[in-house]
Design an enzyme around this catalytic site. Structure first.
Site, mmCIF file in Angstrom:
data_model
loop_
_atom_site.group_PDB
_atom_site.id
_atom_site.type_symbol
_atom_site.label_atom_id
_atom_site.label_comp_id
_atom_site.label_asym_id
_atom_site.label_seq_id
_atom_site.Cartn_x
_atom_site.Cartn_y
_atom_site.Cartn_z
ATOM 1 N N LYS A 185 0.832 -1.194 0.000
ATOM 2 C CA LYS A 185 0.000 0.000 0.000
ATOM 3 C C LYS A 185 0.874 1.255 0.000
ATOM 4 C CE LYS A 185 -3.674 -2.108 2.797
ATOM 5 N NZ LYS A 185 -4.842 -1.923 1.915
ATOM 6 N N ARG A 220 -10.346 -11.750 1.374
ATOM 7 C CA ARG A 220 -11.294 -12.694 0.785
ATOM 8 C C ARG A 220 -10.726 -14.108 0.720
ATOM 9 N NH1 ARG A 220 -11.708 -9.132 -4.511
ATOM 10 N NH2 ARG A 220 -11.340 -7.602 -2.858
#
Length: 229
Positions: free
Chosen positions: A9, A83
């Site tokens: 990030k 996920r």
């Protein structure tokens, strides 16, 4: 903590990624509230967890992994790691329990913040009655949700030439395609997904909000009042 892994990030506001465990924290919060209220309900909490950091053994873009269900997943972005944990948690629940319903919650996508801001959590459900019950509980507690589409049309975004699916579906409808990814592992379940990336914490003053614990508790209270245990 979620640094994004190899798909790291940007540095700005990365300190807020300590709040990326708010979904797991909400499970603990709901379980604690139910225990303290001594609610007559069979409730199981499952919290898959991992730190997502760059490492010599970390997943790389282009890797193929096999989920607990046996379905294969092409990793296109290592920052879509939540996920991968949740899909195995759903499989684990299906294999070990016979639940009346399953609700997962996670700070899953930045896309839900673009869509809904911080006022509402994104709600996805494969049963209309479950969606209505969660929406009603959220309205009552001021912990609101907004139902988003879970249409099969969006599944095509997850196509992969090398695996059963890719772990991301591109920039468009990012929260929706993330939910559609999870739905592949929940088709046999009465299931709802809460994307709480916008509602679980705030920046000023910085801190967690404890959402969606109020919604979950009211939902469970409604079930005990209706005799659904």
């Amino acid at each position: 903590f979620d640094a994004g892994g190899i798909s790291i990030k940007p540095a700005a506001a990365m300190d807020e990624m300590k709040y990326d465990m708010c979904g797991g924290a909400a499970v603990f919060g709901a379980m604690k509230a139910v225990a303290e209220l001594d609610l007559p309900i069979n409730l199981v909490g499952v919290v898959p967890s991992s730190e997502n950091l760059p490492d010599g053994m970390a997943n790389k873009p282009g890797d193929i992994v096999t989920s607990m269900s046996g379905q294969t997943i092409e990793i296109l972005n290592t920052d879509a790691e939540g996920r991968l944990l949740l899909c195995d948690a759903l499989t684990y629940v299906e294999q070990h329990y016979d639940p009346d319903c399953v609700i997962d919650m996670a700070t899953l996508t930045g896309a839900v913040i673009v869509a809904l801001g911080s006022h509402a959590s994104g709600l996805y459900a494969n049963q209309p009655a479950l969606a209505r019950a969660l929406t009603s509980a959220g309205e009552y507690m001021g912990d609101r949700v907004w139902e988003m589409p879970l249409w099969e049309d969006y599944q095509s975004a997850l196509k992969s030439p090398f695996a059963d699916m890719a772990n991301v579906g591109g920039r468009e409808a990012g929260s929706v395609t993330a939910a559609c990814f999870l739905h592949r592992y929940a088709r046999k379940l009465r299931w709802a997904h809460l994307d709480i990336a916008g509602s679980a914490w705030k920046q000023s003053p910085k801190g967690a909000t404890a959402r969606p614990v109020p919604l979950l508790l009211q939902f469970l209270l409604q079930r005990t009042e209706n005799g659904d245990s």
